[in-house]
Design a protein around this motif. Structure first.
Motif, PDB file in Angstrom:
ATOM      1  N   ALA A  32       1.847   1.778  -3.290  1.00 31.63           N
ATOM      2  CA  ALA A  32       1.038   2.190  -4.564  1.00 31.63           C
ATOM      3  C   ALA A  32       0.726   3.800  -3.680  1.00 31.63           C
ATOM      4  O   ALA A  32       0.262   4.234  -5.241  1.00 31.63           O
ATOM      5  N   THR A  33       0.883   4.429  -3.041  1.00 26.68           N
ATOM      6  CA  THR A  33       0.203   5.096  -2.944  1.00 26.68           C
ATOM      7  C   THR A  33       1.953   6.369  -3.474  1.00 26.68           C
ATOM      8  O   THR A  33       0.996   7.296  -3.510  1.00 26.68           O
ATOM      9  N   LEU A  34       2.845   5.664  -2.898  1.00 25.81           N
ATOM     10  CA  LEU A  34       3.999   6.671  -3.691  1.00 25.81           C
ATOM     11  C   LEU A  34       3.696   6.825  -5.238  1.00 25.81           C
ATOM     12  O   LEU A  34       3.693   7.982  -5.578  1.00 25.81           O
ATOM     13  N   VAL A  61       1.343   6.197  -7.174  1.00 27.34           N
ATOM     14  CA  VAL A  61      -0.024   7.143  -7.055  1.00 27.34           C
ATOM     15  C   VAL A  61      -0.087   9.151  -7.550  1.00 27.34           C
ATOM     16  O   VAL A  61       0.021   9.429  -8.445  1.00 27.34           O
ATOM     17  N   TYR A  62       0.770   9.263  -6.240  1.00 26.62           N
ATOM     18  CA  TYR A  62       1.832  10.783  -6.348  1.00 26.62           C
ATOM     19  C   TYR A  62       1.969  11.357  -7.160  1.00 26.62           C
ATOM     20  O   TYR A  62       1.910  12.039  -7.336  1.00 26.62           O
ATOM     21  N   PRO A 100       0.681  -0.715  -0.190  1.00 23.28           N
ATOM     22  CA  PRO A 100      -0.213  -0.023   0.112  1.00 23.28           C
ATOM     23  C   PRO A 100       1.108   1.790  -0.008  1.00 23.28           C
ATOM     24  O   PRO A 100       0.460   2.583  -1.198  1.00 23.28           O
ATOM     25  N   PHE A 101       2.442   1.291   0.596  1.00 20.76           N
ATOM     26  CA  PHE A 101       3.258   2.570   0.455  1.00 20.76           C
ATOM     27  C   PHE A 101       3.190   2.947  -0.383  1.00 20.76           C
ATOM     28  O   PHE A 101       3.158   3.979  -0.843  1.00 20.76           O
TER      29      PHE A 101
END
Ligand SMILES: Nc1ncnc2c1ncn2[C@@H]1O[C@H](COP(=O)(O)OP(=O)(O)O)[C@@H](O)[C@H]1O
Ligand SMILES: [Mg+2]
Lengths: 277, 266
Positions: free
Chosen positions: A26-28, A30-31, A23-24
């Motif tokens: 993925a967040t990066l 997407v950002y 999840p970490f």
């Protein structure tokens, strides 16, 4: 091989780390993706700065003395915030431990104090922040007091409940080996409540951060919360975002430290509570 | 004069009469085993000896004086579980009684005094066969070892009475045999008065000098709580035979049936 029920499936260590990281990452990603799109359209966009911009800014905050004061701002902010947070949590833990145990162990005390603590805990701490500022001024005391007022009622009530949960058999046993009330508290209750205090403090840290940042946002001259709210005026997301991540990291580290401390000092407690990381 | 006298003891919780007309006289050094159907008031009776429950009517005298209605060093206790302190090692569990005695305010002793107390505690550990486990915490001990530790701890202050409430109820039969031997050894060595509750009538017969059966004499099928239990059999052991054993077993059958009916209707 038969497939186990979902509730019985446990990931392996490697899988657990990988699953945890996913999840970490993925967040990066997407950002970065959205940031690129926005910066392509408008290179001056401030809302989603690129990682290199944030890196430059934080490098400046952390390792270049500020032009105005000659201080390293990230260090000054971090020390100021941690100082307030730890002082507030420490005072709360001390009060919580004392009254939690006394309330739990002594029925006469509980009858008198318990309703009072319950009533106090119903007051929203933010609502009395103005009173704190009026009474204690805008200095350090008010900020620490807000944290203390914010988490102490929870600590008292939680530790009172934990004290009441200790098996009655142990308190009876202590009396049959000659313990008086003081000795029961010091040798039987206190040492068993200590690891539970660490658990309660871990649970209340999030709330403590909340009150710290609120107090710093309103009246302060340094601190992590102060900085975030200061640069908000210039829409400096390149400061705010790394600061938020930094706060989260500090919170995580504190939690981890407390957990380590508990398993080092109270090995018997881990086994008893089945508390696994 | 008897060592312990129980005189016209009654106990009720609200309208629920648990014990009635309990009369007995116990000599010094007797080992009494107590059996009875579950819920008939054995634990309640033991708690009154311990001082955590008070009698509704009647009294219990120890050496001619009313037994204090608060636990103290005169009466040691071993429960089925939670008897030892989980935050102390086996050795520390046996040191704490003497520590509390000599450090009223600090609650801990240091230096030479500590060494003396530790030596006494080690002796006791050896007596119950736990010398290898001195530095282990209770959660690292088996159920049987925990109960050995609990018995040893209860004896540290040399109480006049040792109370055991189904102490071996949760143990395997093989381990229970070892425990019987241990408790008999201790009793022979110290000549302490023992009251032991057990749900195993055989265990009741095997141990002890005297067996008490708690049961209801009067039954009201419409109001199961209207009458309490009392001592229905008081048998000196050693000379007991199969006939008495069977007699008790059938006598308890009635109460057991009633209990079953109660449980199925609940
Ligand atoms: N504190 C209490 N309040 C109300 N009823 C109780 C209390 N303690 C025990 N009882 C009742 O007393 C009866 C006897 O209980 P107990 O002495 O524990 O039985 P035993 O140990 O023989 O199985 C039960 O019916 C139980 O519900
Ligand atoms: Mg019982």
């Amino acid at each position: 091989m038969l497939s186990k029920r979902l509730i019985n499936k446990k990931p392996s260590v490697v899988a657990r780390v990988a699953l945890g990281m996913l999840p970490f990452i993925a967040t990066l990603i997407v950002y970065m993706w959205f940031s690129d799109i926005r910066l392509e359209a408008n290179p001056n966009d401030k809302l989603m700065p690129s990682f290199s911009t944030m890196g430059d800014t934080m490098n400046r905050m952390a390792f270049v003395p500020s032009k105005r004061s000659g201080e390293y701002l990230l260090l000054v902010d971090t020390l100021a915030s941690l100082n307030r947070l730890l002082l507030g949590v420490f005072i709360s833990a001390l009060i919580g431990l004392t009254f939690g145990i006394l309330n739990g162990a002594i029925p006469l005390m509980r009858a008198k104090l318990s309703p009072y603590v319950t009533a106090l805990s119903l007051i929203p701490p933010m609502a009395i922040l103005p009173i704190l500022f009026i009474v204690f001024g805008l200095g350090e005391v008010s900020k620490v007091m807000l944290i203390v007022i914010g988490i102490t009622p929870f600590l008292i009530r939680d530790l009172q409940a934990r004290t009441l949960e200790l098996p009655r058999e142990q308190l009876i046993k202590a009396q049959t080996i000659g313990a008086n009330s003081w000795q029961v508290i010091v040798r039987v209750i206190l040492p068993q409540i200590m690891p539970r205090l660490l658990v309660a403090v871990r649970l209340s840290l999030g709330t403590a951060w909340l009150f710290l940042i609120a107090a710093e946002a309103i009246a302060s001259t340094e601190g992590l919360g102060y900085r975030i709210f200061l640069v908000r005026r210039y829409l400096s997301m390149d400061v705010i975002l790394p600061y938020v991540v930094w706060i989260a990291l500090l919170a995580f580290l504190l939690d981890w430290l407390l957990r380590e401390l508990s398993s080092r000092l109270y090995p018997w407690f881990q086994a008893q509570s089945g508390d696994k990381p | 004069m008897s060592y312990i006298s129980i005189k016209k003891l009654w106990k009720s919780y609200g309208g629920n009469i648990v014990l009635e007309h309990v009369n007995a006289s116990v000599g010094k050094g007797e080992f009494i085993t107590i059996v009875g159907t579950s819920g008939c008031g054995k634990t309640t009776f033991l708690n009154m000896l311990l001082g955590t429950e008070s009698a509704s009517k009647g009294e219990i005298l120890l050496e001619g004086a009313l037994i204090p209605d608060e636990p103290n060093e005169d009466r040691g206790i071993v429960f089925q579980k939670y008897s030892v302190f989980p935050h102390l090692t086996a050795l520390q569990n046996l040191m704490i009684p003497k520590e509390l005695e000599s450090a009223k305010l600090l609650c801990k002793v240091f230096g030479a005094k500590r060494k003396t107390i530790a030596a006494v505690a080690r002796e006791m550990l050896a007596m119950v066969g736990l010398e290898q486990a001195a530095d282990r915490y209770p959660h690292e001990l088996s159920g049987g070892m925990q109960q050995r530790l609990a018995i040893a701890q209860a004896l540290m202050k040399r109480p006049k009475i040792l109370l055991l409430d189904e102490p071996f109820g949760a143990l395997d039969p093989g381990i229970r045999k070892d425990m019987h031997k241990l408790i008999l050894d201790i009793w022979k060595k110290t000549q302490i008065n023992v009251f032991m509750i057990t749900h195993d009538i055989k265990e009741g017969f095997h141990l002890g000098t005297r067996l008490w059966v708690f049961d209801k004499v009067r039954h009201d099928p419409d109001a199961p709580n209207a009458y309490g239990a009392t001592i229905t059999y008081d048998i000196p052991l050693g000379k007991c035979d199969a006939q008495i054993y069977n007699e008790i077993d059938t006598s308890l059958e009635q109460s057991r049936k009633e209990l079953d009916i109660l449980e199925t209707t609940l």
